[in-house]
Motif scaffolding. Structure first.
Motif, PDB file in Angstrom:
ATOM      1  N   ASP A 191       0.983  -1.179   0.066  1.00 59.53           N
ATOM      2  CA  ASP A 191       0.078   0.080  -0.023  1.00 59.53           C
ATOM      3  C   ASP A 191       0.828   1.207  -0.123  1.00 59.53           C
ATOM      4  O   ASP A 191       0.642   2.359  -0.744  1.00 59.53           O
ATOM      5  CB  ASP A 191      -0.906   0.017   1.279  1.00 59.53           C
ATOM      6  CG  ASP A 191      -2.156  -0.649   0.933  1.00 59.53           C
ATOM      7  OD1 ASP A 191      -2.514  -0.970  -0.160  1.00 59.53           O
ATOM      8  OD2 ASP A 191      -2.989  -0.798   2.124  1.00 59.53           O
ATOM      9  N   GLU A 192       1.831   1.161   0.800  1.00 59.28           N
ATOM     10  CA  GLU A 192       2.778   2.271   0.902  1.00 59.28           C
ATOM     11  C   GLU A 192       3.471   2.829  -0.280  1.00 59.28           C
ATOM     12  O   GLU A 192       3.549   4.013  -0.786  1.00 59.28           O
ATOM     13  CB  GLU A 192       3.674   2.059   2.115  1.00 59.28           C
ATOM     14  CG  GLU A 192       4.639   3.267   2.245  1.00 59.28           C
ATOM     15  CD  GLU A 192       5.769   2.795   3.168  1.00 59.28           C
ATOM     16  OE1 GLU A 192       6.656   3.780   3.380  1.00 59.28           O
ATOM     17  OE2 GLU A 192       5.864   1.983   3.759  1.00 59.28           O
ATOM     18  N   VAL A 193       4.022   1.661  -1.153  1.00 57.86           N
ATOM     19  CA  VAL A 193       4.591   1.838  -2.364  1.00 57.86           C
ATOM     20  C   VAL A 193       3.698   2.448  -3.324  1.00 57.86           C
ATOM     21  O   VAL A 193       3.849   3.357  -4.254  1.00 57.86           O
ATOM     22  CB  VAL A 193       5.099   0.512  -2.801  1.00 57.86           C
ATOM     23  CG1 VAL A 193       5.615   0.686  -4.241  1.00 57.86           C
ATOM     24  CG2 VAL A 193       5.976   0.049  -1.917  1.00 57.86           C
ATOM     25  N   GLY A 242       1.415   7.555  -6.191  1.00 51.13           N
ATOM     26  CA  GLY A 242       0.442   8.349  -6.655  1.00 51.13           C
ATOM     27  C   GLY A 242      -0.935   7.822  -6.491  1.00 51.13           C
ATOM     28  O   GLY A 242      -1.906   8.526  -6.772  1.00 51.13           O
ATOM     29  N   TYR A 243      -1.123   6.689  -6.180  1.00 51.09           N
ATOM     30  CA  TYR A 243      -2.368   5.936  -6.124  1.00 51.09           C
ATOM     31  C   TYR A 243      -2.951   6.390  -4.668  1.00 51.09           C
ATOM     32  O   TYR A 243      -2.301   5.633  -3.680  1.00 51.09           O
ATOM     33  CB  TYR A 243      -2.427   4.552  -6.418  1.00 51.09           C
ATOM     34  CG  TYR A 243      -1.916   4.201  -7.821  1.00 51.09           C
ATOM     35  CD1 TYR A 243      -3.013   4.311  -8.775  1.00 51.09           C
ATOM     36  CD2 TYR A 243      -0.830   4.114  -8.019  1.00 51.09           C
ATOM     37  CE1 TYR A 243      -2.692   3.921 -10.173  1.00 51.09           C
ATOM     38  CE2 TYR A 243      -0.108   3.700  -9.487  1.00 51.09           C
ATOM     39  CZ  TYR A 243      -1.043   3.876 -10.376  1.00 51.09           C
ATOM     40  OH  TYR A 243      -0.720   3.573 -11.536  1.00 51.09           O
ATOM     41  N   LYS A 244      -4.098   6.992  -4.570  1.00 56.03           N
ATOM     42  CA  LYS A 244      -4.367   7.520  -3.225  1.00 56.03           C
ATOM     43  C   LYS A 244      -5.897   6.698  -2.800  1.00 56.03           C
ATOM     44  O   LYS A 244      -6.035   6.732  -1.681  1.00 56.03           O
ATOM     45  CB  LYS A 244      -4.702   9.036  -3.099  1.00 56.03           C
ATOM     46  CG  LYS A 244      -3.424   9.934  -3.535  1.00 56.03           C
ATOM     47  CD  LYS A 244      -2.310   9.563  -2.632  1.00 56.03           C
ATOM     48  CE  LYS A 244      -1.017  10.176  -2.955  1.00 56.03           C
ATOM     49  NZ  LYS A 244       0.108  10.035  -1.999  1.00 56.03           N
ATOM     50  N   THR A 245      -6.596   6.178  -3.993  1.00 60.01           N
ATOM     51  CA  THR A 245      -7.806   5.686  -3.487  1.00 60.01           C
ATOM     52  C   THR A 245      -7.690   4.164  -3.948  1.00 60.01           C
ATOM     53  O   THR A 245      -7.152   3.781  -4.806  1.00 60.01           O
ATOM     54  CB  THR A 245      -8.993   6.264  -4.319  1.00 60.01           C
ATOM     55  OG1 THR A 245      -8.739   6.238  -5.494  1.00 60.01           O
ATOM     56  CG2 THR A 245      -9.156   7.674  -3.776  1.00 60.01           C
ATOM     57  N   SER A 302      -3.258  -3.548  -4.202  1.00 60.72           N
ATOM     58  CA  SER A 302      -2.148  -4.077  -3.429  1.00 60.72           C
ATOM     59  C   SER A 302      -2.403  -5.636  -3.405  1.00 60.72           C
ATOM     60  O   SER A 302      -1.427  -6.433  -3.706  1.00 60.72           O
ATOM     61  CB  SER A 302      -2.037  -3.539  -1.973  1.00 60.72           C
ATOM     62  OG  SER A 302      -1.732  -2.255  -2.165  1.00 60.72           O
ATOM     63  N   HIS A 303      -3.629  -6.142  -3.111  1.00 58.06           N
ATOM     64  CA  HIS A 303      -3.778  -7.548  -2.909  1.00 58.06           C
ATOM     65  C   HIS A 303      -3.481  -8.022  -4.388  1.00 58.06           C
ATOM     66  O   HIS A 303      -2.980  -9.318  -4.787  1.00 58.06           O
ATOM     67  CB  HIS A 303      -5.163  -7.772  -2.730  1.00 58.06           C
ATOM     68  CG  HIS A 303      -5.431  -7.660  -1.162  1.00 58.06           C
ATOM     69  ND1 HIS A 303      -5.109  -8.608  -0.319  1.00 58.06           N
ATOM     70  CD2 HIS A 303      -6.103  -6.817  -0.412  1.00 58.06           C
ATOM     71  CE1 HIS A 303      -5.490  -8.410   0.949  1.00 58.06           C
ATOM     72  NE2 HIS A 303      -5.942  -7.129   0.794  1.00 58.06           N
TER      73      HIS A 303
END
Length: 228
Positions: free
Chosen positions: A152-154, A159-162, A168-169
């Motif tokens: 998620d952090e990566v 630039g992906y906020k939503t 991530s999954h």
């Protein structure tokens, strides 16, 4: 005064027992991880682990009630190690050219290719974990969740906020899928296998980087439509 001395002595004895228990558990976990670097899950029994750890099989069950419980504990230890290593690499990447999905993905697959025990345990838990008791599954899910947090952090840095959790999954499943399918590619030299996996991972990262936004927009549109 004598009562206080006895209390102190008892406390020291209890502490020594606890320290001894921690040391023995660590030896057992290290022995399990070492065996996983040489054999698959189906080839490892509790007696093998006890022999590797230098204790009796009966003693082994005092620390771990089941083989599944022991394997999950060993995997959790390994997963914490990979998280720590990846976190360190993320900080390095931030200071040297920035973090990209591709660079992070290559770090993950290289770690798993270089650490056979971690890969073996992860593969087993991903394919057979549903057969384990619920408390053990819960522990595995809890630790896996913290690893997904790193992904998620990566995505956040990219630039992906939503809806980054869904991404991530999907990304984690893609990485592990490539590894499980091509890591032991028959008839290829080790470096050829690594090169092939690197190329596949770069392709996966590129697909996510360039295709994630329209894909997520399509999913969101479909979700809104289904609610009306």
């Amino acid at each position: 005064m004598n009562g206080r001395i006895r209390h102190v002595e008892k406390s020291k004895f209890v502490q020594l027992r606890e320290d001894e228990r921690r040391v023995r558990k660590a030896l057992i976990l290290d022995a399990t991880i070492k065996l996983f670097s040489k054999k698959s899950f189906d080839e490892i029994g509790m007696r093998d682990i006890a022999e590797e750890a230098g204790i009796s099989a009966a003693s082994l069950y005092r620390y771990f009630p089941s083989q599944e419980n022991l394997f999950v504990e060993a995997f959790i230890q390994e997963l914490y190690a990979i998280q720590k290593a990846l976190d360190h690499r993320l900080r390095d990447l931030e200071q040297n050219g920035g973090v990209s999905l591709e660079r992070f993905a290559l770090e993950v697959v290289d770690y798993l290719m270089d650490n056979e025990s971690t890969f073996q345990m992860m593969s087993y838990l991903m394919t057979k974990g549903h057969q384990m008791p619920l408390p053990i599954i819960g522990r595995f899910i809890e630790v896996r969740r913290s690893f997904i947090d790193q992904v998620d952090e990566v995505f956040g840095m990219s630039g992906y906020k939503t809806n980054s959790r869904l991404l991530s999954h999907a990304f984690f499943a893609s990485l592990t899928g490539v590894l499980m399918n091509f890591r032991n590619d028959l008839g290829r030299e080790k470096e050829d296998v690594r090169r092939k996996i690197h190329n596949l991972i770069k392709l996966v990262a590129a697909i996510f980087v360039h295709g994630a936004t329209p894909a997520m927009e399509t999913l969101e549109t479909a979700r809104i439509a289904s609610e009306h």
